[in-house]
Scaffold this active site. Sequence first.
Site, PDB file in Angstrom:
ATOM      1  N   ASP B 383       0.831  -1.200   0.000  1.00  8.82           N
ATOM      2  CA  ASP B 383       0.000   0.000   0.000  1.00  8.82           C
ATOM      3  C   ASP B 383       0.871   1.257   0.000  1.00  8.82           C
ATOM      4  O   ASP B 383       1.757   1.393   0.848  1.00  8.82           O
ATOM      5  CB  ASP B 383      -0.870  -0.046   1.273  1.00  8.82           C
ATOM      6  CG  ASP B 383      -1.931   1.022   1.307  1.00  8.82           C
ATOM      7  OD1 ASP B 383      -2.895   0.906   0.537  1.00  8.82           O
ATOM      8  OD2 ASP B 383      -1.781   1.964   2.110  1.00  8.82           O
ATOM      9  N   GLU B 412       1.437  -0.496  -5.077  1.00 13.77           N
ATOM     10  CA  GLU B 412       0.253   0.336  -5.292  1.00 13.77           C
ATOM     11  C   GLU B 412       0.653   1.799  -5.147  1.00 13.77           C
ATOM     12  O   GLU B 412       0.461   2.404  -4.109  1.00 13.77           O
ATOM     13  CB  GLU B 412      -0.857  -0.014  -4.289  1.00 13.77           C
ATOM     14  CG  GLU B 412      -2.168   0.683  -4.578  1.00 13.77           C
ATOM     15  CD  GLU B 412      -2.543   1.759  -3.565  1.00 13.77           C
ATOM     16  OE1 GLU B 412      -3.635   2.320  -3.697  1.00 13.77           O
ATOM     17  OE2 GLU B 412      -1.745   2.057  -2.643  1.00 13.77           O
TER      18      GLU B 412
END
Lengths: 653, 653
Positions: B383, B412
């Site tokens: 993330d 990401e």
Amino acid sequence: MPTSYASTVVIENFHPCIEGGKHPIKRVIDEPLEVWCDLFKDGHDVMSAVLRWRAVGAKRWSEAPMALIENDRWKGTCSFSKAGRWEYAVEAWGDTFRSWKKTFAVRVGAKDPDVPVEAKEGARLLREAAKRARAAGVAATGKQLEDCADVLTSMAAKDIMDVLQSEELQSLMDEYPDRAQSTTSATLGVIVERERARYSAWYEFFPRSAEARSDKHSTFRDCLGRLDHAADMGFDVIYFPPIHPIGITARKGKNNTLTAKEGDVGSPWAIGGPAGGHRAIEPALGTEKDFVWLVKEAKKRGMEIALDFAINCSPDHPYVKDHPEWFYQRPDGSIRYAENPPKKYQDIYPINFHCDDWKNLWKELIDVVQHWVDLGVKIFRVDNPHTKPVAFWEELIGTIQRKDPDVLFLAEAFTKPKMMQVLGKVGFTQSYTYFTWREDKQALTEYATELTQGDMKWYYRGNFWPNTPDILPGHLQNAGPAMFKIRAALAATLSSTWGMYSGYELCENDPYPGKEEYNNSEKYELKQRDYNKPGPGNITPFIRQINAIRRENPALHLYDNLRFHGSDHPQILCYSKTTPDFSNRVLCVVSHDPHHQASGAVHLDLHALGLDHHRPYKVIDLLHNQSYEWRGADNFVILNPNATMMHLFRVEQ
Amino acid sequence: MPTSYASTVVIENFHPCIEGGKHPIKRVIDEPLEVWCDLFKDGHDVMSAVLRWRAVGAKRWSEAPMALIENDRWKGTCSFSKAGRWEYAVEAWGDTFRSWKKTFAVRVGAKDPDVPVEAKEGARLLREAAKRARAAGVAATGKQLEDCADVLTSMAAKDIMDVLQSEELQSLMDEYPDRAQSTTSATLGVIVERERARYSAWYEFFPRSAEARSDKHSTFRDCLGRLDHAADMGFDVIYFPPIHPIGITARKGKNNTLTAKEGDVGSPWAIGGPAGGHRAIEPALGTEKDFVWLVKEAKKRGMEIALDFAINCSPDHPYVKDHPEWFYQRPDGSIRYAENPPKKYQDIYPINFHCDDWKNLWKELIDVVQHWVDLGVKIFRVDNPHTKPVAFWEELIGTIQRKDPDVLFLAEAFTKPKMMQVLGKVGFTQSYTYFTWREDKQALTEYATELTQGDMKWYYRGNFWPNTPDILPGHLQNAGPAMFKIRAALAATLSSTWGMYSGYELCENDPYPGKEEYNNSEKYELKQRDYNKPGPGNITPFIRQINAIRRENPALHLYDNLRFHGSDHPQILCYSKTTPDFSNRVLCVVSHDPHHQASGAVHLDLHALGLDHHRPYKVIDLLHNQSYEWRGADNFVILNPNATMMHLFRVEQ
């Protein structure tokens, strides 16, 4: 784990950077260098970065701030104050004070209840900078920063903002930024040379033919006339083919015949005889003392003498007897002469650069160059460097230039492009080029653009020669003065550095049948000439004029400022050079066809010329002392071989 | 002086080479790697070169010969037999035997009187090779070479030539060449991963909503239905948002409201509570044992579970109490929460990666990943990696993959392009892309070409997602099934790796007003769904068909084989993928307009498709089970949103 937590910034796409930093770039003294790279880090910190540079071995770096251009790309500029090996790098960091200031302003605007505690954070940053200033011995700045810190913790947000917006505070902070977590890029190298590395006009002549007599071998003492002639034409480098004793065994005769006749002088490139090798002087030319005298005479005339460094040994070279281990042995114990089977070159013994004793061999060859440097020679034209190891040249040029960075080297490598390029990368100051064979508008445009506008501009300075003792190109064979003028003008204006071999000013155009070489080549005989011959076949005045125009127009002293402009006519080249500030702009319009009138529109890139589209401008033809008023990008030209066959304009607005 | 005389060859322009070798390239197991570079040396020697490669730490190199292509450029090919860190280099040398053989043949042809002595030179080279063969323990080869040497010194030139022309002799010599003076390039790195690094289909769902009920928090034990559903659709990676305890302090309510109500489940990305931090499991999901059971159940179905690695700490995370030094302190002693002033994210405490205790911090975070690897998780979706130091990711991925090279990482990072790129360069296996926002033919063509055909293909594998829990792009908002099918087909065929977030197969299209986000986002609540809903709004069968077509066509398993073809219609994209041997060719014709019929000619690059221009070929529509015979480059297509709205052809000739 990384060795240091300080790897906070990503630095990529560093430019200029040759082969990932394996090779240095080149600059001349005080020439600006623009460096850019991509810089970024995680998060939202405001970044700061500096370009750093220093002479190799120096302790202190110089620094200049870098600025963000767009899309994480940053740019900085520096220059180098003296010749030598330099290095540059980029240092970047998240700027804690600027980052804090930016978010603090947002907080104040948003009436964030955290403003007082965040002001304390700012005060902490100021006090840390104050500490750094005091540690650097600048107590006054320390005091100023501490006073600002007090303001931050004692006053209202609005008043704090007044303090923060002062440019003085930011510039104080910029003097003592927190660089504890900065990241520094790899360090890249620069070879910095004197201006002659970039801007020079070479004149080559054989000192043995200085008096232009076929019946008498001239000496160094006989060379003053040729020196005056070259100085009068505006040249600043006099280049001599090898001046060493010429071999006797297997000496070549006139026109490169295999057997010399009585009295044949031989090729100066077959080096070494009873009088010595590469440190000796051909006795017929004089003595070392004579040579040193001539070097000084050239200097008096604003010129310098370049020597040829040709690692060719004749069978009579002292190395053959003293160091047979430096040559290739054949199974029968004899020393191998040069060959390109089935051709044999029995007057030359090639050297084995990778022999067991290679270290002493390399050192000796480097010492030979140093010997001539010590006698005052600061420029060398290197013969066929591509037939010797590239690593050897890197070592030689590095060793010589570390001792005397004023020494320059011209590579004579007419070979495959990648070899020519790498010789520039490992240190050759200048290189011969294919200009000699680029004949039409498209070929010249593409080639000159590749050399001066692509990546090669960082390491390869093309020296443009219309002829050499080895090459009388097809377009000059039996050609008239117009072609000789065209090729000289192209060489002298397309590149900032050019040269010609004597006889060119007399339009010597007689080829050896079926070859791109001179008939009765001066390489193998004394040459008779009449340098004062009357008539249009003597273009000495034109050469003088071209070199004078070069000297008077600083734009022509620069190498990578060449821009081509459109022209409708298939033979008319149109190109310009300007100084970066546009204080000098030269526009050349030349037809490559010496036989026919050529006319058509030229389409100028006015932006590249720094011209205002809406105002007329003056183009002053420096060759013909005529001036025209032009408007806009499109203008009409007529070139006539019998009258105005080219324009070298200075452009003014 | 250089450290060794062996620097005989110039090796430049090594390719592929990222940032001068600073970063590794990527391959999957057994995927061919074509390496080229410029190789040359001084003089006229015939060159030989090998490409070398080995696993980092291995003693022996593997080798394959390189071949000259043109203009001093050489090429070689290798591949890597297992996952891990590898390295490759080029070794090149002047080939004394080939050089001798070449000139010897010329001598024989020219009846050179030196032939006998030169034959002896050849014999010497053969005997030296024989010595090397014997030293390597291959006495038979040594004997053969010695016999050849005897022939050379005892027979006539013509007979010698017969021996020299034998391919057997050359191949013996190639086994024991004289490499004493070879030059080896810099060594470059390769990250080799298993095939799933390049070819994968991801399905994301929230395990707490596995039963699709808003009134009940599902557990890992409740997930089998979703697993079966995903396996039935043909996915091979199941990706879970964070499964750790969710913070209570400042927990977000439904639709990202600042205050959670009683029973609100909170965002899984606010990690850490009384039950623990990044090594713990949210108690409502079950136990570690339950999780390990589920990992095995996925494996039984040919799938694996990917976890989210989100370095977000809620105020309740154990680190906050145990390691306050890992966070940022404010001047008032409190810990700084995340902000992007004036926005405040009081439910998250950002970590200070450059705190004084950074080494322990980094080690702990790497250990967290290793903890889940040890439990059987081999894929991590990371993330927001761009908000943490790039150097940290390089360290983390390197450490984990050195221990277990099967572990893969998806970045990401929806941020600026250069940061996205460098995360790929330092080791992320795959990366999210801007595909989600590339909407029209030109934008998709340019972007997919940049990713798969430019330098990025060496280090950046784009994973194409039409939606994520964070993103409901404009073109899907309130859109119908046709648009959902188009975007899924594009993602699944433009890239070899794609993914979707659950609900996509149900065409969920309800945006939060004015945002590119879902209304009633599953990030903050339990989600009710009817996965079996009837009608065209359930495109489960289409997704199943797309993934089946991917599986059956090996060309769609490759990443850098994408080629766009011309099409006259402004909305019709036409592109192909083929295997290198053309045994499988897929041609996709898709209109990006779900509302209107689109028709026009497509213009195929038949060469890129490996098709003979003169013969017809068959295009078999794998979606509609129809087949057409096409001829030549230009063919007509009609796409109709109510019938055949795209063609996924297999091409056969």
